[in-house]
Design an enzyme around this catalytic site. Structure first.
Site, PDB file in Angstrom:
ATOM      1  N   HIS A  41       0.835  -1.197   0.000  1.00 60.46           N
ATOM      2  CA  HIS A  41       0.000   0.000   0.000  1.00 60.46           C
ATOM      3  C   HIS A  41       0.872   1.250   0.000  1.00 60.46           C
ATOM      4  O   HIS A  41       1.880   1.304   0.709  1.00 60.46           O
ATOM      5  CB  HIS A  41      -0.901   0.032   1.241  1.00 60.46           C
ATOM      6  CG  HIS A  41      -2.052  -0.920   1.169  1.00 60.46           C
ATOM      7  ND1 HIS A  41      -3.028  -0.976   2.130  1.00 60.46           N
ATOM      8  CD2 HIS A  41      -2.393  -1.851   0.245  1.00 60.46           C
ATOM      9  CE1 HIS A  41      -3.922  -1.903   1.798  1.00 60.46           C
ATOM     10  NE2 HIS A  41      -3.545  -2.445   0.666  1.00 60.46           N
ATOM     11  N   THR A  77      -0.379  -4.219  -6.990  1.00 59.90           N
ATOM     12  CA  THR A  77      -1.109  -3.876  -8.208  1.00 59.90           C
ATOM     13  C   THR A  77      -0.106  -3.350  -9.232  1.00 59.90           C
ATOM     14  O   THR A  77       0.331  -2.207  -9.123  1.00 59.90           O
ATOM     15  CB  THR A  77      -2.184  -2.807  -7.923  1.00 59.90           C
ATOM     16  OG1 THR A  77      -3.072  -3.301  -6.918  1.00 59.90           O
ATOM     17  CG2 THR A  77      -2.975  -2.472  -9.170  1.00 59.90           C
ATOM     18  N   GLY A 109      -6.357  -3.741  -7.707  1.00 61.43           N
ATOM     19  CA  GLY A 109      -6.063  -2.415  -7.182  1.00 61.43           C
ATOM     20  C   GLY A 109      -7.197  -1.739  -6.444  1.00 61.43           C
ATOM     21  O   GLY A 109      -8.374  -2.086  -6.588  1.00 61.43           O
ATOM     22  N   GLU A 110      -6.808  -0.722  -5.650  1.00 56.50           N
ATOM     23  CA  GLU A 110      -7.735   0.087  -4.865  1.00 56.50           C
ATOM     24  C   GLU A 110      -7.412   1.561  -5.076  1.00 56.50           C
ATOM     25  O   GLU A 110      -6.247   1.949  -5.184  1.00 56.50           O
ATOM     26  CB  GLU A 110      -7.609  -0.242  -3.372  1.00 56.50           C
ATOM     27  CG  GLU A 110      -8.020  -1.662  -3.024  1.00 56.50           C
ATOM     28  CD  GLU A 110      -7.637  -2.040  -1.604  1.00 56.50           C
ATOM     29  OE1 GLU A 110      -6.764  -1.363  -1.024  1.00 56.50           O
ATOM     30  OE2 GLU A 110      -8.196  -3.009  -1.091  1.00 56.50           O
ATOM     31  N   GLY A 178     -11.593 -12.174  -5.591  1.00 61.08           N
ATOM     32  CA  GLY A 178     -12.707 -12.153  -4.663  1.00 61.08           C
ATOM     33  C   GLY A 178     -13.983 -12.684  -5.277  1.00 61.08           C
ATOM     34  O   GLY A 178     -15.021 -12.745  -4.625  1.00 61.08           O
ATOM     35  N   THR A 196      -9.199 -14.268   0.608  1.00 61.47           N
ATOM     36  CA  THR A 196      -9.204 -13.913   2.026  1.00 61.47           C
ATOM     37  C   THR A 196     -10.403 -14.542   2.714  1.00 61.47           C
ATOM     38  O   THR A 196     -11.433 -14.809   2.094  1.00 61.47           O
ATOM     39  CB  THR A 196      -9.243 -12.384   2.230  1.00 61.47           C
ATOM     40  OG1 THR A 196     -10.420 -11.855   1.603  1.00 61.47           O
ATOM     41  CG2 THR A 196      -8.012 -11.727   1.632  1.00 61.47           C
ATOM     42  N   ARG A 284     -15.498 -10.520  10.732  1.00 58.63           N
ATOM     43  CA  ARG A 284     -14.589 -10.952   9.662  1.00 58.63           C
ATOM     44  C   ARG A 284     -13.467 -11.845  10.186  1.00 58.63           C
ATOM     45  O   ARG A 284     -12.667 -12.359   9.405  1.00 58.63           O
ATOM     46  CB  ARG A 284     -13.959  -9.719   8.982  1.00 58.63           C
ATOM     47  CG  ARG A 284     -14.862  -8.940   8.062  1.00 58.63           C
ATOM     48  CD  ARG A 284     -15.267  -9.722   6.825  1.00 58.63           C
ATOM     49  NE  ARG A 284     -14.146 -10.286   6.085  1.00 58.63           N
ATOM     50  CZ  ARG A 284     -13.425  -9.635   5.180  1.00 58.63           C
ATOM     51  NH1 ARG A 284     -13.691  -8.360   4.919  1.00 58.63           N
ATOM     52  NH2 ARG A 284     -12.447 -10.243   4.534  1.00 58.63           N
TER      53      ARG A 284
END
Length: 337
Positions: A41, A77, A109-110, A178, A196, A284
């Site tokens: 990140h 990413t 990516g984010e 995901g 995840t 979670r």
């Protein structure tokens, strides 16, 4: 019986500074783990108390201090703030330095990481992000042959490009997914697959793993040859109250997928996350103070077909977690292999 069972640790770059994060990687090997992965990140999900050390610098530092751990990103990413040709060069160098130990985990990516570093315009929809990912992986693999590469894609190009120091066979690429679309691509084109935990077992048993198998079958590949990695969010402590409270730092993980992919400011991300009640945050996570209970909650992921379990512990005292994991959980998990 789980074939090829591997146990790893997620080094939480959003939570720890560079030196502490390196020591965490070293401790992972000392505690008998097989792998350690790191996020990539530019900005953390928390403004206050957050960190974001550079993944490649961390990998080389840990590589120099360890002998056998598999090292990798989970995930990088290679499509916006990075040129995939430069990513290919960096990972090829690490592959030469630490033979057989380096993998590249990639995702679509984010906005949090890409807009801050100069991405212009509207954040792309999934279709474009996925197309960029596929193209970047193809370019990197072309470069890892060591040949001169003239590449003309929709998003990336090279002219007479060569990487002169490349490990034999290139670098294993693990594809994070995901949903079934990218999972099929992982089965078709990835040496590994990453997902995840904490999203309901039907996602893994009915969508992700079947999609990986489908992709592998269509590419005439053996599903068993694909390393199936899952990041398991676990807050294990012999003190039940501590196990619950330790999840609080990671409240951003409980935001919606849309929020996580579209919010581009750590301050805004933190505010949204801190508005969540601890009970919602903890959903979670596997939160447990009993080792048999914890293993019973982990086992369904193995039964679903995942073989490489990478544990993400939320607490600030990571040595305590590793000590407890080595004593209480690792022997029980390895007994399943």
């Amino acid at each position: 019986m789980v074939q090829g069972l591997k146990l790893g640790l997620k080094a939480s770059a959003e939570q720890f500074g560079p030196r502490d994060l390196v020591e965490l990687g070293v401790m992972a090997e000392e505690h008998g783990l097989d792998s350690v992965t790191v996020s990539d990140h530019f900005q953390p999900w928390r403004h206050n108390g957050g960190h974001a050390p550079f993944s490649i610098a961390w990998m080389t530092a840990v590589g120099e201090r360890t002998q056998r751990l598999q090292l990798g990103t989970s995930v990088m990413t290679p499509t916006f703030r990075y040129n995939p040709a430069v990513v290919a060069q960096a990972f090829a160098t690490m592959g030469c330095l630490y033979p057989g130990r380096v993998m590249l985990g990639v995702g679509t990516g984010e906005a949090l990481n890409e807009i801050a570093t100069g991405f212009k315009g509207e954040w792309p929809e999934f279709k474009e992000r996925f197309a960029r990912l596929r193209e970047s992986v193809q370019l990197m693999r072309d470069l890892w042959t060591g040949d001169r590469v003239d590449f003309e894609g929709e998003y990336y190009s090279t002219k007479g490009a060569s990487i002169y120091d490349v490990p034999e066979g290139g670098i294993p690429v693990y594809i994070a997914a995901g949903g079934p679309v990218v999972a099929r691509y992982a089965g078709r084109a990835g040496e590994g697959f990453i997902c995840t935990s904490g999203k309901g077992m039907d996602l893994y048993t009915e969508k992700l793993i079947p999609a990986v198998k489908e992709g592998a079958e269509k590419a005439a590949r053996n599903f068993a040859d694909i390393d199936r990695m899952i990041e398991i969010k676990i807050s294990y402590d012999t003190d039940p109250a501590a196990a619950l409270e330790n999840t609080r730092f990671w409240a951003p993980l409980s935001l919606t997928a849309e929020q996580k992919h579209s919010i581009d400011d750590p301050i805004e991300m933190e505010a949204a996350a801190d508005a969540l009640p601890i009970e919602q945050v903890a959903k979670r996570w596997i939160v447990s103070s009993d080792p048999d209970e914890a293993v019973e909650m982990i086992k369904p992921y193995l039964d679903a077909g995942l073989n490489h379990l990478v544990f993400h512990a939320p607490g600030h005292d990571q040595k305590r977690f590793l000590d407890l994991f080595e004593r209480d959980l690792a022997p029980r998990l390895r007994a399943l292999a």
